[in-house]
Design an enzyme around this catalytic site. Sequence first.
Site, PDB file in Angstrom:
ATOM      1  N   GLY A 480       9.372  -3.222   2.551  1.00  0.00           N
ATOM      2  CA  GLY A 480       8.460  -3.149   3.682  1.00  0.00           C
ATOM      3  C   GLY A 480       8.038  -4.528   4.148  1.00  0.00           C
ATOM      4  O   GLY A 480       8.100  -5.499   3.394  1.00  0.00           O
ATOM      5  N   GLY A 482       5.054  -6.382   6.983  1.00  0.00           N
ATOM      6  CA  GLY A 482       3.981  -6.185   7.947  1.00  0.00           C
ATOM      7  C   GLY A 482       3.320  -7.497   8.309  1.00  0.00           C
ATOM      8  O   GLY A 482       3.801  -8.576   7.945  1.00  0.00           O
ATOM      9  N   GLY A 485       2.286  -9.617   5.163  1.00  0.00           N
ATOM     10  CA  GLY A 485       3.267 -10.107   4.212  1.00  0.00           C
ATOM     11  C   GLY A 485       4.380  -9.111   3.984  1.00  0.00           C
ATOM     12  O   GLY A 485       4.475  -8.072   4.647  1.00  0.00           O
ATOM     13  N   THR A 486       5.213  -9.418   3.006  1.00  0.00           N
ATOM     14  CA  THR A 486       6.388  -8.612   2.695  1.00  0.00           C
ATOM     15  C   THR A 486       6.180  -7.902   1.363  1.00  0.00           C
ATOM     16  O   THR A 486       5.595  -8.455   0.435  1.00  0.00           O
ATOM     17  CB  THR A 486       7.638  -9.503   2.614  1.00  0.00           C
ATOM     18  OG1 THR A 486       7.748 -10.264   3.829  1.00  0.00           O
ATOM     19  CG2 THR A 486       8.895  -8.672   2.445  1.00  0.00           C
ATOM     20  N   VAL A 487       6.677  -6.655   1.294  1.00  0.00           N
ATOM     21  CA  VAL A 487       6.524  -5.841   0.091  1.00  0.00           C
ATOM     22  C   VAL A 487       7.876  -5.702  -0.608  1.00  0.00           C
ATOM     23  O   VAL A 487       8.891  -5.429   0.039  1.00  0.00           O
ATOM     24  CB  VAL A 487       5.966  -4.449   0.428  1.00  0.00           C
ATOM     25  CG1 VAL A 487       5.712  -3.653  -0.846  1.00  0.00           C
ATOM     26  CG2 VAL A 487       4.681  -4.566   1.233  1.00  0.00           C
ATOM     27  N   LYS A 501       3.207  -6.904  -3.014  1.00  0.00           N
ATOM     28  CA  LYS A 501       3.032  -7.465  -1.664  1.00  0.00           C
ATOM     29  C   LYS A 501       2.830  -8.969  -1.788  1.00  0.00           C
ATOM     30  O   LYS A 501       1.882  -9.442  -2.423  1.00  0.00           O
ATOM     31  CB  LYS A 501       1.847  -6.829  -0.956  1.00  0.00           C
ATOM     32  CG  LYS A 501       1.595  -7.412   0.437  1.00  0.00           C
ATOM     33  CD  LYS A 501       0.398  -6.767   1.100  1.00  0.00           C
ATOM     34  CE  LYS A 501       0.730  -5.403   1.631  1.00  0.00           C
ATOM     35  NZ  LYS A 501       1.657  -5.457   2.787  1.00  0.00           N
ATOM     36  N   ASP A 594      -5.979  -1.969  10.676  1.00  0.00           N
ATOM     37  CA  ASP A 594      -4.547  -1.882  11.015  1.00  0.00           C
ATOM     38  C   ASP A 594      -3.997  -0.521  10.583  1.00  0.00           C
ATOM     39  O   ASP A 594      -3.002  -0.431   9.858  1.00  0.00           O
ATOM     40  CB  ASP A 594      -3.772  -3.012  10.348  1.00  0.00           C
ATOM     41  CG  ASP A 594      -2.386  -3.211  10.975  1.00  0.00           C
ATOM     42  OD1 ASP A 594      -2.169  -2.717  12.102  1.00  0.00           O
ATOM     43  OD2 ASP A 594      -1.522  -3.828  10.335  1.00  0.00           O
TER      44      ASP A 594
END
Length: 755
Positions: A480, A482, A485-487, A501, A594
Amino acid sequence: MSTVGRSQAGLIGLQSLRPGSSLTVEEEGDFLVSPNGTFSAGFYRVGSNASCYSIWFTKNGNLVLTDGVGSIIWSTNTFSNTGLEARLLETGNLVLLNQEKKVIWQSFDFPTDTLLPSQKFVKNTTLVSMRSQGTYLSGFYNFKFDDNNVLYLVYNGALLSSVYWPTTDVTVFESGRTPYNSSRLAILDEAGQFISSDNLMFNASDYGVGPKRRLTMDYDGILRLYSLNESSGFWELSWLPDGVDACSVHGLCGEYGVCTYKPQPTCACPHGFTRNDPSDGSKGCSPVFNLSHDSINSEFMELPNTDYYGYDLETYSPKVSFQECQKSCQNDTRCKGFGYTLDGLGHCFPKSLLLNGFSMPNTLQIMHMKIPKGFLSNEVLNGPVTYDLNCSAAQVVLQSSDVEVEKGNKNRYMDYLIGFVSSFAVIEAICIGLTWWYIFRKQAKEEFVNMGYIALAMGFKRFTYVELKKATNNFKQEIGKGGFGTVYKGVLDDERVVAVKRLDGVLQGDAEFWAEVSVIGNINHRNLVKLWGFCADNQHKLLVYEYLENGSLDKILFSDVELGLEQRYKIAVGTAKGLSYLHEECLEWVLHCDVKPQNILLDDQLEPKVADFGMSKLFTDIHGIKDMQGMGFSKARGTRGYMAPEWIMNLNIDSKADVYSYGIILLELLSGKSASILISALAKEYNECNQLVQFVTEKIKKEGLKQVIDPRLLPEFELKKLERLMKVALLCVHEDRNARPAMSKVVEILLENIE
């Protein structure tokens, strides 16, 4: 046992103690050491002129074993004419051996406040807390088996005692225990697993053989499992009992005292009461007035969001009016006050004793404390009356216009006086602040490492960057991405699958980051993704979450996967419950900022869990979001298509912005169309930010509800349920935020339809 340090640089110690030899208080080098030097035993200094015989971890950071009264004399009550020998084993057990090398006495049978791995916890074993930090006297908190064969935590005060874990509000079986096994045996093994005959079982968050561990009944009444970080030499929290936090511990603040979070637990007194001992909150508070409990000379002072647990009179009853509840307490000379719930069920709790007080925003009760009649009115003569829990949110303010007129002639003189005094106060505050910083800056690292006290969540752990890099295979599998950051998918050493994350651009220092994360980590709801831990290694800031196999809602809703109406309704209700908890129920109210399908994750039963809540707290500094009167934000953030109109207009933001985003998600669940995709697809036709809202409303107006509904739902077209969902959705996306319902109201409406 308690965490203290002792250095033994240059000292050797004895391997054993034989008849005729001795250890003395005067000689610092007189102590026993275990074979590998892990443990030491001897006289440990606990004051300028006091020592106790103790066992401690030899390494710094560290562990002291004392009994509850602070003056230990090893009385084994054993007699032998043959040669005896005392040895300290590598397990930390001090044993007395006879000539046949058989153990005739061992310290493991007589623990104080700490249990070590392989040390059996049996029927007559009790862990007793210290009196206070640094005070090696028996405290008021015990961990032991009760007469029903169940392990429990109990406050054992001088006059009263009460069990606070497992909570007495539920049965033994509901808490996962059983009273049927009478063996009363428990043990903590080398891998960090605790197993008991009453079915209590838990693992250290760093489960596995390796770290040194200890289970300690701490002075604040909380049982904690610690693991030793060999690299830093500090003890790190690796387990806490579920459902126990500082303010739920009984007796913590004494009679009349109230526990509140700021964010650490703090004892305070209601207005009109003073601490009996400013340095010890457990000694409670005393009134500055003479208490009168008769109906003629008494009235009540309100303490909002406050409760005193237990000690209800037999006149307790549900479904009574407030007036009846107040009258029953006022006419009862035994009654010191009453609690009245705000949940609409009319529970009346008259109290014979005001102990175990706590105050927090999600406590749906007002406590009414009995005070002398006229006390509050008399206080008005001296200005506003404030019920203060050291800056808590609850206030009672009474003012009189007549008094203001009388004070008018004195205002100018008072202004000069106040200004003069204030200038000295400012200078003094600056001096104190600089002195505090100078004295304690060297302790900052140690305090930071031991901030596990703040992270009151079971399994909440601080990971190193190296650990998470290894767990994610060098951040290989991205699941994922967003705005924060990145998961990545990862697997910990204990084989737990996690979502890691990796945050981008968080500029806070480690301590500030940890403090914010601890608040988020303490939020616990079935419809919120659970935070298991974090990493704060200089520039590396990462969060470790539970992993959910079905991923985010958008990957299912906007794909070929079959998602029926019942499943979508379940997702709508669960998401609403999670947001309602964030807005109105959790300890520190949180705005998500969000809300979108990418931040709604689904478990194997398609139960929704809201993710990325609290991110606004971590990113406040770098995005320039300003706190507006402690409840809102300014400056737009979020995802196009889901942002409320007030974001675009740069107005102050409150929880209704999340309500708007939730409404967009409902429209997506109903129509099967993505709001973010419609932004570009309908940009020419609709020049507003809420293209999906306009698309749906105009379609319904021209062609009816059925033309808006996702074609995949038509085979199970339930008109009433769809109408209810659409009604809620359109209420939530109302342009006027004051017309949008609160999330708790949304939950109520949706559940009404189910019922």
